[in-house]
Design an enzyme around this catalytic site. Structure first.
Site, PDB file in Angstrom:
ATOM      1  N   HIS A 199       1.108  -1.053  -9.658  1.00  0.00           N
ATOM      2  CA  HIS A 199       1.163  -2.512  -9.731  1.00  0.00           C
ATOM      3  C   HIS A 199       0.482  -3.020 -10.995  1.00  0.00           C
ATOM      4  CE1 HIS A 199       2.911  -2.955  -5.793  1.00  0.00           C
ATOM      5  NE2 HIS A 199       1.924  -2.296  -5.217  1.00  0.00           N
TER       6      HIS A 199
ATOM      7  N   GLU B 137       0.125   2.587   4.460  1.00  0.00           N
ATOM      8  CA  GLU B 137       0.237   1.133   4.344  1.00  0.00           C
ATOM      9  C   GLU B 137       1.485   0.579   5.013  1.00  0.00           C
ATOM     10  OE1 GLU B 137      -0.080   0.375   0.180  1.00  0.00           O
ATOM     11  OE2 GLU B 137       1.225   2.029  -0.376  1.00  0.00           O
TER      12      GLU B 137
ATOM     13  N   ASP C 290      -0.398  -4.371   1.966  1.00  0.00           N
ATOM     14  CA  ASP C 290       0.930  -3.905   2.365  1.00  0.00           C
ATOM     15  C   ASP C 290       1.003  -3.671   3.869  1.00  0.00           C
ATOM     16  OD1 ASP C 290       2.914  -3.475   0.146  1.00  0.00           O
ATOM     17  OD2 ASP C 290       1.197  -2.475  -0.737  1.00  0.00           O
TER      18      ASP C 290
END
Length: 255
Positions: A48, A154, A178
């Protein structure tokens, strides 16, 4: 590097807590600041962020020179990339969204030399001292202190049972944001489902010998309690971008 891996594992196995943050910004300054601040580790984020592999490699090399243990987060196992990042000085690899035992096996194979894995061998890199210590000594050090492996759980469900996902890794990591989204939770919902899922992950981590890890936005009793991470041993707190943003908002707030 091998000494850093040994120290991280000793802390995790001894029940201590390690605190770090995600690195999403390019350049040397964040690494230097994190080292100077005394963080236990950082995670260079290739999932990310806008970081590319070349930038991450430079950051990993700087972290190794400053004595700051640096892992790298990857969205999937690319054996060539994992090898290059480890050669650059990463003390470990954090794999996102682990759902299958095959994910863990792929990570272990990519991060370990034969006969324990399928990682390609070279001595022409910083982690091997550019060959100065010789092949036998380097391989012995790698066998004694292999890369630290972190499996991110997650999702509300996984394809294989949790014990299969956490066996053979150093940290079972709760990807809290998440996971909350996967559970259908908003920020105002009762955190009960998140706490139960985190509790299940924590129980399995203990049973398999893995440490419990997770992400929190801030290191406070309230934030840790809301995520079920009060007893987590491997904490990633925010990111460089988040910490910078919080500081700028405080600066801009009315006096």
């Amino acid at each position: 590097m091998h000494g850093a891996r040994a120290r991280l594992r000793a802390t995790l196995r001894g029940g201590g807590q390690l605190v770090g943050t995600f690195v999403k910004l390019p350049g040397a300054d964040v690494i230097a600041l994190a080292a100077r601040a005394g963080l236990d580790f950082v995670v260079v984020d290739l999932e990310h962020s806008g970081l590319d592999e070349r930038t991450a490699t430079d950051q990993l090399r700087l972290a190794a020179l400053t004595g700051l243990p640096a892992l790298v987060r990857v969205p999937a196992v690319d054996p060539g990339q994992v090898n290059r990042l480890l050669e650059a000085g990463a003390v470990g690899v954090q794999l996102s969204t682990v759902r299958r035992r095959a994910d863990v096996e792929a990570l272990r194979a990519a991060s370990r030399y034969a006969p324990h894995g399928r990682r390609s061998i070279s001595l022409a890199h910083p982690s091997a001292g550019y060959g100065g210590d010789g092949l036998d000594r380097y391989l012995a050090a790698e066998a004694a202190h292999p890369p630290v492996l972190v499996a991110q759980i997650e999702t509300a469900t996984t394809d294989d049972p949790l014990p299969a996902l956490l066996t053979g890794v150093d940290v079972g990591f709760v990807g809290t944001t998440d996971l909350a989204v996967s559970l259908g939770l908003s920020t105002t919902d009762d955190p009960g489902p998140l706490l139960r899922r985190t509790g299940d992950i924590a129980d399995v981590a203990r049973a398999t010998g893995a440490a419990l890890g997770g992400w929190v936005a801030e290191r406070s009793a309230g934030a840790l309690g809301r995520c079920g991470l009060t007893d987590a041993q491997y904490l990633v707190v925010g990111s460089d971008l988040q910490l910078l943003g919080a500081g700028l908002r405080r600066l801009a707030a009315p006096a």
